[in-house]
Design an enzyme around this catalytic site. Structure first.
Site, short mmCIF file in Angstrom:
data_model
loop_
_atom_site.label_atom_id
_atom_site.label_comp_id
_atom_site.label_asym_id
_atom_site.label_seq_id
_atom_site.Cartn_x
_atom_site.Cartn_y
_atom_site.Cartn_z
N THR A 43 0.82 -1.32 0.18
CA THR A 43 -0.12 0.11 0.09
C THR A 43 0.91 1.32 -0.04
O THR A 43 0.46 2.22 -0.63
CB THR A 43 -1.01 -0.07 1.52
OG1 THR A 43 -1.77 -1.38 1.17
CG2 THR A 43 -1.75 1.15 1.25
N ASP A 124 1.49 -6.73 -4.43
CA ASP A 124 0.65 -6.65 -3.27
C ASP A 124 1.25 -7.90 -2.44
O ASP A 124 1.53 -8.98 -2.74
CB ASP A 124 -0.78 -7.20 -3.43
CG ASP A 124 -1.49 -6.84 -2.36
OD1 ASP A 124 -2.71 -6.06 -2.34
OD2 ASP A 124 -1.69 -7.62 -1.48
N SER A 125 1.57 -7.50 -1.08
CA SER A 125 2.37 -8.61 -0.35
C SER A 125 1.57 -10.16 -0.41
O SER A 125 1.91 -11.08 0.08
CB SER A 125 2.81 -8.30 0.77
OG SER A 125 1.74 -8.31 1.86
N SER A 126 0.27 -10.21 -0.55
CA SER A 126 -0.84 -11.30 -0.31
C SER A 126 -0.18 -12.19 -1.56
O SER A 126 -0.54 -13.19 -1.63
CB SER A 126 -2.25 -10.89 -0.63
OG SER A 126 -2.38 -9.83 0.06
N THR A 156 1.51 -4.81 4.07
CA THR A 156 1.45 -5.18 5.60
C THR A 156 1.28 -6.60 5.68
O THR A 156 1.24 -7.42 6.69
CB THR A 156 0.54 -4.33 6.27
OG1 THR A 156 -0.71 -4.30 5.71
CG2 THR A 156 1.33 -2.94 6.39
N ASP A 157 0.32 -7.15 4.60
CA ASP A 157 -0.50 -8.27 4.95
C ASP A 157 0.41 -9.72 5.21
O ASP A 157 0.18 -10.28 6.33
CB ASP A 157 -1.37 -8.82 3.58
CG ASP A 157 -2.51 -7.86 3.49
OD1 ASP A 157 -2.84 -7.23 4.51
OD2 ASP A 157 -3.24 -7.57 2.43
N1 ASP Z 1 -2.59 -5.65 0.50
C1 ASP Z 1 -1.78 -4.72 0.79
C2 ASP Z 1 -0.41 -5.62 0.80
O1 ASP Z 1 0.00 -6.43 1.66
C3 ASP Z 1 -1.81 -4.23 2.23
C4 ASP Z 1 -0.79 -3.15 2.93
O2 ASP Z 1 0.15 -3.08 2.16
O3 ASP Z 1 -1.16 -2.82 3.73
O4 ASP Z 1 0.28 -5.72 0.06
#
Ligand code: ASP
Length: 639
Positions: A43, A124-126, A156-157
């Site tokens: 994000t 996106d880390s997911s 953050t994920d």
């Molecule tokens: N979906 C995002 C990720 O993990 C969420 C984030 O960055 O906070 O890439």
């Protein structure tokens, strides 16, 4: 490293060669630290697209950062950065550094200069896989010697997984790796990204904490202790079983005694081929034997079992226990951790003991992310036996696991500090702590001065941090390296003392060892990952001076430390030019035997052999020609 090349080239080039020696005393204005920012996605750098949702966009982050004064001092960059430093950004000086009492003046006075390595595609880390962890680790390894620290911008994920994985993959880590991201993109009006990123840059550049850390919401947490706990708060991460390593309020407070340091005398390396046959299995009342059996089927090699409370599973389910036992018998490593966010697994209940009897290993207070990635790391060690793998899973490898201290030594500590505190009429806890912080580094340096390993060990047992520095920023390792106490240097390295810490003059322990020509200590420090941090021009001057005075020991010391003996001064003269011109045959001998080149031209167009001919130094001409013949025979012989 930053000191060698990360500074103000215009100043350097204006100095006269004869004054250049002063460069090594770090009187250079505006010293910098270098940080490599690995931007993987998330994000933090996203932008709203036409459909109104966030998505990453190539080069958007770096171009925007260049326009924000707190991230980039454009005027300073224009004036001071060299041509080859165009892709660097440089932070301004000033208030942002806040109160950094823990740092010596050399560290505190530095600007942080950083370069962004942007991944393609941004993720996106997911969407990340274990191979993405390997890529980050390899990039850190590739750039390790050129930077003081690393920031990984990440979604953050799955940040807690990546942080845990990197902590294991990075072996013998000596520099900070800080993961950060944000809940709101950095260029939105309200964003947590600015503070998170700025704090990470400051920590990676100025604080030599040799750990993989997560920086979020004004806290620095050990990476393998974190979990993402809140999807809607700026305080997204918690470290339930370990207090923050540092907090960033008006004062930046680091708990140095909590810093985990890898011990030993091996260099940094990365282990990237993680085992993917691992999984997380969460117990629930009534879970069927079939489910558990199916989960444990090959190719599964390691399972994190999340059990109830303090590590309990039903002991009235022989069917379940026998499935676990069967799997364990055929080599699946099963690690027991609690489903609770906080707390640890113990075997105080019969229900927990039953699991242990079935071959399940106690995972203490590890987070699920740490337990899973630790299994993945340990299982991928191809040369280890199963027994060794089990042993290492139980061990605290990177501070991911609390090991209960066996002895209580705080009474002694109390007595020592108490008596001094009484003498000084100091009484509050805060004051006593300050007193201890002030006393221990000096006592440690005094013990290192005389090579008194026993005294150092005593101080360590009393809670002293062997990497703490005295008022000059010097650590026990600086002092022992200077004094030539090999066994003390060895002891300190085995206790995790850092080879990268710089004193107030910007010098590392390696520099101390070189100045005193302690070859075996230089070898030991280099083996542990120490590198020369002198600027090339300063190094050239040192080498030229040594060559001109036939100081072969100093040449040898620099050579052992990895110096390039062809380093040249402002007139492009190498140590060999100088040795020839001053008629120092021994220096010429040494330099030729150690790979110095006779064909490099200075700015006047002269090679070393031209100089010898001009001066009619026949012995030296013969020496060089003999070397030329020797090399051409060798080359022809190997053809
Ligand atoms: N979906 C995002 C990720 O993990 C969420 C984030 O960055 O906070 O890439």
């Amino acid at each position: 490293m930053a000191d060698t090349d990360g500074v103000n080239k215009k100043h350097v080039s204006q100095k006269h060669p004869l004054l250049a020696k002063s460069l090594i005393d770090s009187s250079e204005p505006e010293p910098t630290s270098r940080v490599l920012v690995i931007y993987t996605g998330g994000t933090i750098g996203m932008k709203t697209n036409d459909s109104g949702v966030y998505e990453p966009k190539e080069d958007f982050l770096v171009n925007k950062l260049r326009t924000l004064p707190m991230f980039h001092d454009n005027a300073y960059a224009d004036e001071n950065l060299g041509e080859d430093e165009g892709d660097f950004l440089i932070m301004p000086h000033g208030l942002m550094y806040g109160e950094m009492e823990d740092l010596n003046s050399h560290q505190r006075g530095r600007r942080v200069m950083y370069r962004i390595l942007e991944y393609k595609p941004l993720l996106d880390s997911s969407n990340m896989m274990m191979t993405d962890w390997g890529k980050i680790a390899s990039d850190i390894h590739e750039h390790y010697d050129c930077y003081d620290g690393f920031v990984v911008l990440h979604g953050t994920d799955t940040m807690a997984y990546t942080a845990s994985a990197l902590s294991f993959m990075c072996e013998n880590l000596g520099k900070p790796i800080i993961l950060t991201g944000s809940q709101i993109p950095i260029f939105e009006v309200r964003s947590d990204g600015r503070d998170n990123f700025l704090s990470s840059l400051i920590f990676a550049g100025l604080y030599t904490i040799p750990e993989v850390l997560v920086c979020f919401d004004n806290k620095i947490l050990r990476g393998n202790r974190t979990i993402k706990n809140d999807a809607g708060s700026f305080a997204a991460f918690i470290s339930p079983n370990l207090p923050p390593i540092a907090t960033l309020e008006i004062h930046i407070q680091v708990d140095w005694s909590a810093v985990f340091r890898s011990t030993g005398t091996e260099k940094f390396r990365v282990h990237t081929n993680m085992c993917q046959n691992v999984g997380l299995l969460r117990m629930f009342p009534g879970i069927t034997t079939q489910t558990v059996r199916a989960f444990l089927q090959p190719p599964m090699q390691g399972v994190v079992l999340q059990t109830y409370g303090a590590g309990n599973a039903p002991d009235n389910r022989p069917d379940l226990l026998s499935v676990l036992k069967e799997a364990s018998n055929i080599g699946v490593i099963i690690l027991n951790i609690t489903q609770c966010t906080k707390g640890c697994v113990m075997t105080s209940y019969a229900t927990g003991k039953a699991l242990e009897d079935a071959g399940v290993i106690c995972g203490g207070d590890m987070t699920p992310e740490a337990a899973l990635t630790k299994l993945s790391y340990v299982l991928s060690k191809e040369t280890w036996t199963l027994d060794k793998k089990r042993k290492f899973v139980k061990r605290n490898l990177r501070g991911e696991l609390t090991v209960v201290a066996k002895e209580n030594i705080t009474i002694l500590d109390f007595e020592l500090i108490e008596s001094v505190a009484r003498a000084l009429s100091v009484s509050s806890t805060e004051e006593v702590k300050k007193l201890r912080d002030a006393l221990y580094p000096s006592l440690m340096c005094a013990a290192a001065q005389t090579g008194d390993n026993q005294a150092l060990e005593k101080l360590r047992e009393l809670g002293g941090n062997l990497s703490s520095h005295n008022q000059d920023g010097r650590t026990a390792l600086h002092v022992a390296s200077r004094e030539g106490h090999v066994s003390t240097v060895q002891y300190l390295l085995h206790q995790g003392a850092s080879v990268h810490l710089k004193d107030s003059n910007g010098f590392t322990p390696l520099h101390d060892a070189i100045m005193r020509k302690h070859i075996s200590i230089i070898r030991l420090l280099v083996k542990t990952g120490a590198i020369l941090t002198l600027k090339p021009i300063a190094l050239a001057m040192e080498l030229c001076c040594a060559a001109a005075s036939e100081d072969i020991e100093t040449l040898q010391a620099y050579r052992t430390a990895g110096a390039n003996l062809n380093e040249c001064d402002y007139d492009k003269r190498t140590p060999l030019h100088v040795a020839v011109d001053t008629g120092c045959e021994r220096s010429v001998h040494f330099l030729l035997d150690n790979g110095a080149s006779w064909s490099l031209e200075d700015i006047f167009g002269n090679t070393a052999i031209d100089c010898a001919k001009k001066r009619n130094f026949t012995e030296i001409i013969e020496l060089i020609e003999a070397k030329q013949r020797e090399l051409s025979v060798n080359e022809n012989g190997t053809q």
